[in-house]
Every structure is written in C-alpha cells, then in structure tokens.
Design a protein around this motif. Structure first.
Motif, PDB file in Angstrom:
ATOM      1  N   ASP A  96     -53.700 -30.779 -14.492  1.00  0.00           N
ATOM      2  CA  ASP A  96     -54.203 -29.825 -13.497  1.00  0.00           C
ATOM      3  C   ASP A  96     -55.726 -29.779 -13.414  1.00  0.00           C
ATOM      4  O   ASP A  96     -56.268 -28.869 -12.793  1.00  0.00           O
ATOM      5  CB  ASP A  96     -53.660 -28.428 -13.831  1.00  0.00           C
ATOM      6  N   ASN A  97     -56.419 -30.735 -14.034  1.00  0.00           N
ATOM      7  CA  ASN A  97     -57.885 -30.798 -13.989  1.00  0.00           C
ATOM      8  C   ASN A  97     -58.561 -29.576 -14.602  1.00  0.00           C
ATOM      9  O   ASN A  97     -59.737 -29.314 -14.334  1.00  0.00           O
ATOM     10  CB  ASN A  97     -58.386 -30.977 -12.545  1.00  0.00           C
ATOM     11  N   ARG A  98     -57.816 -28.807 -15.378  1.00  0.00           N
ATOM     12  CA  ARG A  98     -58.362 -27.661 -16.104  1.00  0.00           C
ATOM     13  C   ARG A  98     -57.730 -27.619 -17.480  1.00  0.00           C
ATOM     14  O   ARG A  98     -56.616 -28.120 -17.670  1.00  0.00           O
ATOM     15  CB  ARG A  98     -58.073 -26.345 -15.360  1.00  0.00           C
ATOM     16  N   SER A 135     -69.491 -21.390 -27.416  1.00  0.00           N
ATOM     17  CA  SER A 135     -69.091 -20.090 -26.872  1.00  0.00           C
ATOM     18  C   SER A 135     -68.638 -20.280 -25.424  1.00  0.00           C
ATOM     19  O   SER A 135     -68.994 -21.280 -24.793  1.00  0.00           O
ATOM     20  CB  SER A 135     -70.254 -19.085 -26.940  1.00  0.00           C
ATOM     21  N   ASP A 136     -67.865 -19.329 -24.933  1.00  0.00           N
ATOM     22  CA  ASP A 136     -67.348 -19.415 -23.560  1.00  0.00           C
ATOM     23  C   ASP A 136     -66.761 -20.804 -23.302  1.00  0.00           C
ATOM     24  O   ASP A 136     -66.959 -21.410 -22.241  1.00  0.00           O
ATOM     25  CB  ASP A 136     -68.483 -19.120 -22.562  1.00  0.00           C
ATOM     26  N   THR A 137     -66.036 -21.307 -24.282  1.00  0.00           N
ATOM     27  CA  THR A 137     -65.612 -22.709 -24.286  1.00  0.00           C
ATOM     28  C   THR A 137     -64.775 -23.079 -23.070  1.00  0.00           C
ATOM     29  O   THR A 137     -65.010 -24.113 -22.428  1.00  0.00           O
ATOM     30  CB  THR A 137     -64.822 -23.014 -25.569  1.00  0.00           C
ATOM     31  N   ARG A 138     -63.770 -22.259 -22.744  1.00  0.00           N
ATOM     32  CA  ARG A 138     -62.891 -22.604 -21.627  1.00  0.00           C
ATOM     33  C   ARG A 138     -63.665 -22.767 -20.325  1.00  0.00           C
ATOM     34  O   ARG A 138     -63.493 -23.754 -19.599  1.00  0.00           O
ATOM     35  CB  ARG A 138     -61.813 -21.530 -21.470  1.00  0.00           C
ATOM     36  N   ASN A 139     -64.511 -21.796 -20.024  1.00  0.00           N
ATOM     37  CA  ASN A 139     -65.253 -21.865 -18.761  1.00  0.00           C
ATOM     38  C   ASN A 139     -66.170 -23.077 -18.718  1.00  0.00           C
ATOM     39  O   ASN A 139     -66.296 -23.747 -17.684  1.00  0.00           O
ATOM     40  CB  ASN A 139     -66.063 -20.587 -18.549  1.00  0.00           C
ATOM     41  N   ARG A 140     -66.797 -23.379 -19.828  1.00  0.00           N
ATOM     42  CA  ARG A 140     -67.749 -24.488 -19.827  1.00  0.00           C
ATOM     43  C   ARG A 140     -67.057 -25.844 -19.730  1.00  0.00           C
ATOM     44  O   ARG A 140     -67.531 -26.736 -19.033  1.00  0.00           O
ATOM     45  CB  ARG A 140     -68.639 -24.401 -21.073  1.00  0.00           C
ATOM     46  N   LEU A 175     -65.141 -30.418 -16.350  1.00  0.00           N
ATOM     47  CA  LEU A 175     -64.033 -31.130 -15.701  1.00  0.00           C
ATOM     48  C   LEU A 175     -64.200 -31.133 -14.188  1.00  0.00           C
ATOM     49  O   LEU A 175     -63.879 -32.114 -13.514  1.00  0.00           O
ATOM     50  CB  LEU A 175     -62.702 -30.485 -16.091  1.00  0.00           C
ATOM     51  N   SER A 176     -64.717 -30.036 -13.655  1.00  0.00           N
ATOM     52  CA  SER A 176     -64.966 -29.973 -12.220  1.00  0.00           C
ATOM     53  C   SER A 176     -66.007 -31.004 -11.805  1.00  0.00           C
ATOM     54  O   SER A 176     -65.877 -31.661 -10.758  1.00  0.00           O
ATOM     55  CB  SER A 176     -65.436 -28.561 -11.846  1.00  0.00           C
ATOM     56  N   VAL A 177     -67.048 -31.174 -12.627  1.00  0.00           N
ATOM     57  CA  VAL A 177     -68.073 -32.182 -12.343  1.00  0.00           C
ATOM     58  C   VAL A 177     -67.466 -33.576 -12.388  1.00  0.00           C
ATOM     59  O   VAL A 177     -67.721 -34.415 -11.512  1.00  0.00           O
ATOM     60  CB  VAL A 177     -69.235 -32.065 -13.353  1.00  0.00           C
TER      61      VAL A 177
END
Length: 517
Positions: A240-242, A329-334, A339-341
């Motif tokens: 799912d690219n996430r 920190s904030d690992t998932r978002n980063r 992955l979006s890039v």
C-alpha cells in the motif's frame, strides 16, 4: 455476554480464533487458582476482548486479543486436557482439585487425592450425578453432606457462568487495535505489536510465524538483526506504499504470502548491498532501522535493482539520515513521507531535500563525534564503515583493514588511542575517555602489542615504520597533541578530521558534495 461453555465451544471449533502471539502459556499456578476462586465466588474477572478478522477462507472470525490465558485455563480445567491452540502448557493446570471444607483450589497431590474433601474440578464441572451416587459412601454428618453438596452445585455451575465479551468494531484501524491491546496488557507480559500482527496473519496463512521467525533467525546468525516489525512494515509498504499495517491485515492469505516472498528476497539483497558497499561483516551485528524500508521499496519499484551508482546514493542518504536521527522520533510519519517521495519518482534528490528540511543541515559537524562509545552509536558505526572503505590501515603493521585477515588474532577491534588507564589516572570522566574521537579500529594482535602506552610513546614509531598510517586513521599529526596534558585538544582536532572525512565519504556515495543538495 456469553457463558463459559459457549466460549469454549466456539474456541475449539474455530469460531473464536486464538492467534499465535509470542507468549503461549505464561500463567503460574497462583494465577490459575486466583482466577478460579474469583469465578467461584462471583468476583469480577474482566472481559474477553475480540477483534473481528477474516480467516483463511474469508470467513469472519472473532480474534481474541485479550483473554487467551483465561480461556486456556478454563478449557484445561473444564475439559481436563490441553487447549488445542497452545503448543505448551502446565499440565498441573488441568488437574486441579477443590477443597470442600476450605473452599479453595490447588493442584493435585497424592495426599490430597486420598482425602475425600478434595474433589476434581474437571469432574465437578461435568455435573453432579457422580457426587450424589457416591454420597452415601462418605462417612460425614448430614450437616456436612448438605454443606458440601451445596458447594459442589456451585462448582458444577462454573461452565454456565457468563463472561462479558467486548467486540471491537469490525473495521477498526490496526493502529487503534494495537493501542487497545497494549493498554489491556500493561499489567501482563509485554507483547510486541509485531506479535499481534503475526497472530492476525497466521489466521489466514498458518505457516506465517514459523517461516518468518526462521528467516529472521538466519539473518541474525549472519550479523543482521531485522526486527519482525521492520519486516511487517516493509510488507505493508509493498502492498500500500505506506508502512501502516492495515493493508497487510486486510489482504488475503495468498497475497500476504506472495508479498512476504518479495520482501524476504529484497531484504537479503539489501544485506548483500550493505556488506558489499559499506563493509558490514558478520562479526558485528547490524540492526535494521526503519530508514531502510524506503530503500527496499525503491529497489522493488525498479524491478529489484537500481544499479550500483543509484544504490550507493540511497545508502549515502540512509547513513546521513541515521546520523541526523531522522527516524528516531515520529517514525511512521517520516517513513511514510520518504515512501511518498520514492513513489513520486523524485528519488534520492527528493529524499535529500526532505532530509535537509527536517535537519539542521546536511554536512556532519565535529559534534557528531563528541559522543560516548556504545554498541548502537551511529557515529562509531560510520567510523567502522569508513575504516573498511576508505583505505584505513592498522597502526601496528600497516596492513589494510578493508577485509578480514587470516589468523585467530586478526579480527578488527576498538583501540583507545589514549589508553583508559592513563586517562583515569588523569581524572578524565568516562564520557571523555570513551569518546568516539579517542577510538580507532585496528587488528587484535596490534591491540595486544600496544597495551597501555601513551600515544606520544608509540604513534611516531608506527608512522615512521608505515608512512601515512596515521592519516589513514584520521589521527592528528601534530605531536604536541599526543601528550597527556593535551588530550582535550587532541579530541577537538580529531573530531574535525573525522567530520571532514565523513562528509567526503558521504559525498562520494551520493555522487556530489553535500553542499550541492
């Protein structure tokens, strides 16, 4: 609400799924007896929490995420045998006795089995007919018979007691289910989120845990510590690219198995790349961090290979991101940003722009090496990589350190340039003694020869014998800095040399100077 009999029937017939979490049977005898005592006296025993999940055949199952120990205990005690969903179990748990006089539960012993006031809990839960058939053979007074019969009736009613079942929403996000699971398990044995997700996958792909844990064990033996969460997040990103688990949990068993095959192969190729380009070796365990997931995703997106130059650029980005603590920190978002890039075809240039936006800059500073040695220290790992890949030579014999040498004493070891014993006598604190800037990597046999000599007593000799050996280890050539009273000045000078060498090395990997990004 559901009766205990209903819950056990559903569990043994697969309607109530018991996922294979990390912990199997963990309750002690005290936990079992206290739980049964609470049921017997009608004290609160908590609720069973289930999470609706699709099984291997697509049928919706109620997956137990809290209550496995209680249901296992009830099955063992009432059925008198090991629960089918457990691989291991304490056999004493299904051979419990109840004392009719003291109204307490305990394990069977020879003495208790010979005492008529101790009765089998399993037998009592099967009904009261056996009790009244043998009552006349009991030489008790009528008042005792009445009291004990009343207690047997209460004990035999355990299977009909109701337990509250809390059912999570069918479409509940995996992250929310994980939070629920961790909250209700705070007082119990800690279970990783990866175990919960593996348990879910095992419902539709029964071999999932065995296959993945075997592979993770093989990688550990080869020097790579890959957390199960890393592997599962990589699989989710592939689907799912996430790195969120939802797509992985919702996927069909066949799709999960195919995804696993892709990720396992890509992970092993990444390990080969790390070993080939960064000099990682089996003697030092390398733990995968989440920053490696976008590299796996980019290589899969390109059909499995990016080409060596692009691979090197991604490794340079990863090393730099690790040193700037991008994923601490904030690992998932980063990671999801990365992955979006990757999926927007911006490649390493886009990743570097994102890294620059989130950090104080890109170039490393001397302060990156003003840290104390530790097994997970990123600056020390970078220095080891540079030792392997930048032509460093061992101080004693001048041999290159790019590869392992032959011999029992040829392994790479950490060497304190200013020895610990000397610095302790000078009153230096440990954080200064073990600072990365005071360390170098040399052969084991050289380390033994050097012993506790001050650098002023050995560096010149080795430089004369093997010209350039000091520069290869980024050691200041100013002899005045080798004296004990100039230790702090030595550290400052070497930090500058290490930072410059690190920036040059990273620029080489990235194919352009860091300042050009």
């Amino acid at each position: 609400m559901a009766t205990i009999s209903e819950l056990l029937f559903k569990a043994e017939n697969g309607q109530l799924a018991m996922p294979d979490f990390q912990r199997g049977w963990v309750w002690k005898r005290r936990n079992v007896t206290e739980f049964l005592d609470s049921l017997y006296h009608e004290f609160p025993v908590g609720s069973i929490i289930v999470w609706p999940t699709n099984g291997a055949d697509g049928r919706l199952l109620d997956c137990v995420i809290d209550g496995k120990q209680r249901l296992s205990t009830l099955y063992a005690v009432i059925r008198g045998s090991k629960p089918p969903w457990l691989k291991d179990h304490d056999e004493s748990a299904w051979n419990l006795l109840f004392n009719l006089e003291e109204e307490r539960f305990d394990v069977a012993t020879r003495a208790r089995l010979e005492d008529q006031r101790w009765v089998s809990v399993t037998k009592a839960c099967g009904g009261t007919q056996w009790w009244f058939e043998q009552l006349n053979d009991m030489h008790w007074q009528s008042t005792e018979q009445a009291k004990y019969s009343q207690r047997i009736s209460r004990l035999s009613g355990l299977p009909s007691k109701e337990i509250f079942v809390s059912r999570l929403p069918e479409k509940m996000a995996v992250a929310d289910a994980l939070r629920v699971f961790q909250i209700v398990n705070r007082a119990g044995t800690k279970v990783r989120e990866g175990d919960l997700i593996l348990g879910q996958l095992s419902l539709k792909w029964p071999e999932a845990r065995e296959i993945l844990e075997k592979r993770l064990g093989q990688w550990r033996a080869n020097g790579f510590d890959v957390p199960v969460e890393w592997l599962l997040h990589s699989m989710a990103a592939d689907l799912d690219n996430r790195m969120e688990y939802d797509a992985l949990v919702e996927a069909e068993g066949g799709a999960v198995e195919e995804c696993c095959t892709r990720i396992v192969h890509a992970t092993e190729e990444l390990q080969n790349l790390l070993r080939d380009q960064l000099g990682f070796d089996p003697s030092q365990t390398t733990k995968f961090n989440m920053g490696l997931i976008p590299i796996v995703a980019s290589r899969l997106r390109a059909g499995g290979s990016l080409g060596i130059e692009e691979d090197r650029r991604y490794l340079g980005w990863w090393l730099l991101g690790t040193l700037w603590r991008r994923w601490s920190s904030d690992t998932r978002n980063r990671v999801n940003e990365d992955l979006s890039v990757v999926n927007s075809d911006e490649g390493v240039d886009g990743l570097m722009r994102e890294l620059k936006r989130r950090s104080e800059g890109l170039s490393l500073t001397p302060e990156h090496f003003a840290v104390k040695q530790s097994p997970s220290q990123n600056a020390l790992r970078l220095m080891r990589i540079m030792t392997r890949r930048c032509g460093a030579r061992s101080l004693g014999n001048g041999l290159g350190l790019a590869f392992e040498h032959v011999g029992d004493l040829a392994g790479l070891q950490i060497h304190h340039i200013f020895p610990r014993a000397l610095l302790r006598k000078m009153g230096e604190p440990n954080k200064q003694i073990d600072q990365v800037a005071n360390l170098s990597f040399i052969r084991h046999d050289d380390n033994l020869k050097l012993g506790a000599k001050a650098p002023v007593d050995y560096l010149l000799e080795y430089e004369d014998k093997n010209p350039g050996v000091l520069a290869s280890q980024w050691i200041p050539k100013d002899r005045s800095l080798w004296k004990p009273d100039r230790y702090r000045d030595f550290l400052e000078a070497r930090r500058r040399l290490l930072a410059q060498a690190a920036n040059d090395f990273l620029s080489d990997l990235l194919g352009r100077p860091l300042k050009a990004f």
